[in-house]
Design a protein around this motif. Structure first.
Motif, PDB file in Angstrom:
ATOM      1  N   VAL A   1       7.181  25.268 -66.983  1.00 39.65           N
ATOM      2  CA  VAL A   1       8.950  26.142 -66.973  1.00 39.65           C
ATOM      3  C   VAL A   1       8.931  26.188 -65.395  1.00 39.65           C
ATOM      4  CG1 VAL A   1       9.508  28.326 -67.798  1.00 39.65           C
ATOM      5  CG2 VAL A   1       7.592  26.907 -69.262  1.00 39.65           C
ATOM      6  N   ILE A   2      10.306  25.667 -65.285  1.00 42.65           N
ATOM      7  CA  ILE A   2      11.182  25.853 -64.374  1.00 42.65           C
ATOM      8  C   ILE A   2      11.116  27.474 -63.973  1.00 42.65           C
ATOM      9  CG2 ILE A   2      12.629  25.529 -62.989  1.00 42.65           C
ATOM     10  CD1 ILE A   2      10.246  23.221 -62.360  1.00 42.65           C
ATOM     11  N   VAL A   3      11.109  27.834 -63.705  1.00 42.12           N
ATOM     12  CA  VAL A   3      12.481  29.537 -63.056  1.00 42.12           C
ATOM     13  C   VAL A   3      13.425  29.456 -62.357  1.00 42.12           C
ATOM     14  CG1 VAL A   3      11.814  31.739 -62.716  1.00 42.12           C
ATOM     15  CG2 VAL A   3       9.911  31.021 -64.227  1.00 42.12           C
ATOM     16  N   ILE A   4      14.024  29.793 -61.905  1.00 41.30           N
ATOM     17  CA  ILE A   4      15.021  29.410 -60.917  1.00 41.30           C
ATOM     18  C   ILE A   4      15.538  31.157 -60.500  1.00 41.30           C
ATOM     19  CG2 ILE A   4      17.420  28.930 -60.185  1.00 41.30           C
ATOM     20  CD1 ILE A   4      17.432  27.177 -62.490  1.00 41.30           C
ATOM     21  N   GLY A   5      14.572  31.329 -58.713  1.00 38.44           N
ATOM     22  CA  GLY A   5      14.732  32.623 -58.314  1.00 38.44           C
ATOM     23  C   GLY A   5      13.485  33.639 -58.695  1.00 38.44           C
ATOM     24  N   ALA A   6      13.207  33.981 -57.286  1.00 37.00           N
ATOM     25  CA  ALA A   6      12.055  34.778 -56.816  1.00 37.00           C
ATOM     26  C   ALA A   6      12.291  36.179 -56.909  1.00 37.00           C
ATOM     27  CB  ALA A   6      10.631  34.219 -55.795  1.00 37.00           C
TER      28      ALA A   6
END
Length: 489
Positions: free
Chosen positions: A4-9
């Motif tokens: 899973v890619i999560v955009i934004g930390a």
């Protein structure tokens, strides 16, 4: 292992990523900026440490719940202190109210403004406690994808009992008549991004959070929460790539197969977008976005902000950690935010002085000051305009402190609409996301799942449950649960 890619930390991205990693996924966060935190980033200059965004630590139970999911406690990462007074309200040049942390002392203060208001505060808080219990433990944890989530008899009864359909403006006036007490009680609603007439009375739960659960501060600054979340995420196996802005997507057969950055294409089985929802939709293009431009333009946005970060070479008298300058007519200022958007003619503002509590954020003998004016989104943002308001704020701050300040400024930085757009792709330069109006609550918010792509999700302040740090933590958990359910299903 599915990836899973999560955009934004930011808070919601870190929350979603950590939950997904714990559920057995390979998770990578792609962060546009050079460090984590989103609007809660930090910077240092001339010996000062400046939190860039959130400065209020409310709802400590949400942070306990968050870290507790992973067998940790907030105290594993940062030390909390309760502020007393919780904050200071400057009503005029001659009247300042310090809100005591002790509830009995607060009732005494209320009685000094309106006879019988102590007992009324008890009644109000009893209802607010119920709303907090139902709202925070049940309503905000729902993904809000179908109306049927809210159709149980208990939830329908609760919706009535927590005043979902009554305005906070009407509700609070059942208990108090003193203009001063009404100002004090309506203040927390400002965090929700709308005036009290347009905010459901269920949000008196904010008063419960503020008064009963307290106003806290993590020593070292709010960014220490982010540092703790990053440490926890990495402990669970999350990989974070900084300076990795998402430029587009590889889409085939109704699914996202990868995320494009300047470094190349990164494959994924699912994508969770914690970046600005509208911006991500622009990257997807018209055929794949959930909402068109007309939809977004009709949304009621929470305010943007004009911010100033100041390093002062001396200590300042008459300030507390949190200071609300309510010495102007908020009716006029709110009209200029929500009804007829314009730069405010005579603004209210907020001053935070964390160095009053925490000597580590400023050199010895110095003061760390953060100033904020809430302003309408989508205004023309110029250096000349910023300087005009800076001078106004300095006039009022110097009058309140009783000392000169301008001649002791050793560091100064401003931040407003164009910076929110540049750093976060923030729609219309907003600072807080969508306002929590009745017509933008629960299933009426932008949905957390893309309607055209089987494996594309959204989290953060423009979707459920809404703006603010605790809701963002919850948002990440909620969307991660949905991703897990559907990928495993």
């Amino acid at each position: 292992m599915k990836k899973v890619i999560v955009i934004g930390a930011g808070f919601s991205g870190l929350s979603a990523a950590t939950e997904l990693a714990t559920k057995g996924y390979e998770v990578q966060i792609l962060e546009k900026n050079d460090h984590a935190g989103g609007r809660a980033r930090v910077f240092q200059s001339d010996g000062f440490t400046f939190d860039m965004g959130p400065s209020w630590y409310w709802m400590p139970d949400i942070f306990e719940t968050y870290f507790g999911r992973f067998g940790k406690k907030p105290s594993d990462y940062y030390d909390l202190v309760r502020l007393d007074p919780s904050y200071s309200v400057i009503l005029s040049e001659t009247e300042t109210i310090d809100l005591p942390a002790n509830y009995a002392d607060l009732k005494t203060l209320f009685e000094s403004y309106e006879a019988g208001s102590g007992a009324q505060l008890d009644s109000f808080m009893e209802q607010a406690a119920y709303k907090y219990k139902v709202g925070i433990q049940e309503f905000v944890w729902k993904p809000s994808r179908k109306i049927t989530e809210f159709l149980s008899l208990k939830l329908l009864v609760d919706a009535v009992r927590i005043d979902v359909f009554t305005s906070f403006y009407k509700h609070i006036r059942k208990f108090f008549t003193s203009p001063t007490l009404l100002k004090l009680m309506e203040f927390p609603i400002l965090f929700l991004g709308a005036i009290s007439e347009n905010t459901p009375a269920m949000y008196s739960l904010m008063n419960y959070a503020e008064i009963k659960l307290g106003t806290w501060y993590p020593m070292g600054g709010m960014h220490n929460i982010v540092k703790g979340m990053v440490a926890l995420a990495e402990e669970k196996g999350v990989k974070i790539a900084y300076n990795s802005e998402v430029l587009g997507f590889d889409i085939k057969n109704g699914k996202v197969h990868g995320v494009q950055t300047a470094a190349g294409l990164i494959e994924a089985d699912a994508v969770v977008a914690g970046a600005d929802y509208h911006h991500v939709e622009e990257l997807l293009g018209d055929g794949l976005r959930n909402y068109d431009e007309a939809y977004w333009d009709k949304r009621v946005m929470a305010p943007s902000s004009l911010l100033f970060y100041l390093g002062i070479s001396k200590r300042l008298p008459n300030l507390k950690h949190h200071n609300l300058f309510f010495d102007r007519d908020f009716t006029v200022h709110s009209h200029e935010i929500y009804t007829d958007p314009a730069w405010p003619s005579d603004p209210l503002f907020y001053a935070s002085a964390p160095s009053m509590t925490d000597p580590s954020v400023a050199p010895e003998g110095c003061e760390n000051i953060f100033l904020l004016i809430p302003v309408a989104p989508d205004l023309e943002d110029t250096e000349e305009g910023r300087e005009k308001y800076f001078e106004q704020l300095m006039d009022r701050l110097e009058a309140h402190c009783g000392v000169s300040i301008r001649d002791s400024i050793v560091y100064k930085r401003s931040y407003a609409h164009r910076d929110f757009k540049s750093d976060y792709h923030a729609y219309k330069g907003n600072a807080y996301g969508l306002a929590n109006t009745l017509m933008q609550t629960a299933i009426l918010k932008p949905t957390l799942k893309n309607k055209h792509l089987d494996n594309m999700y959204y989290t953060g302040q423009l979707t459920v449950p809404g703006p603010g740090v605790p809701p963002s933590l919850i948002s990440g958990i909620v969307v991660a649960t949905e991703v897990d359910k559907e990928l495993k299903g």
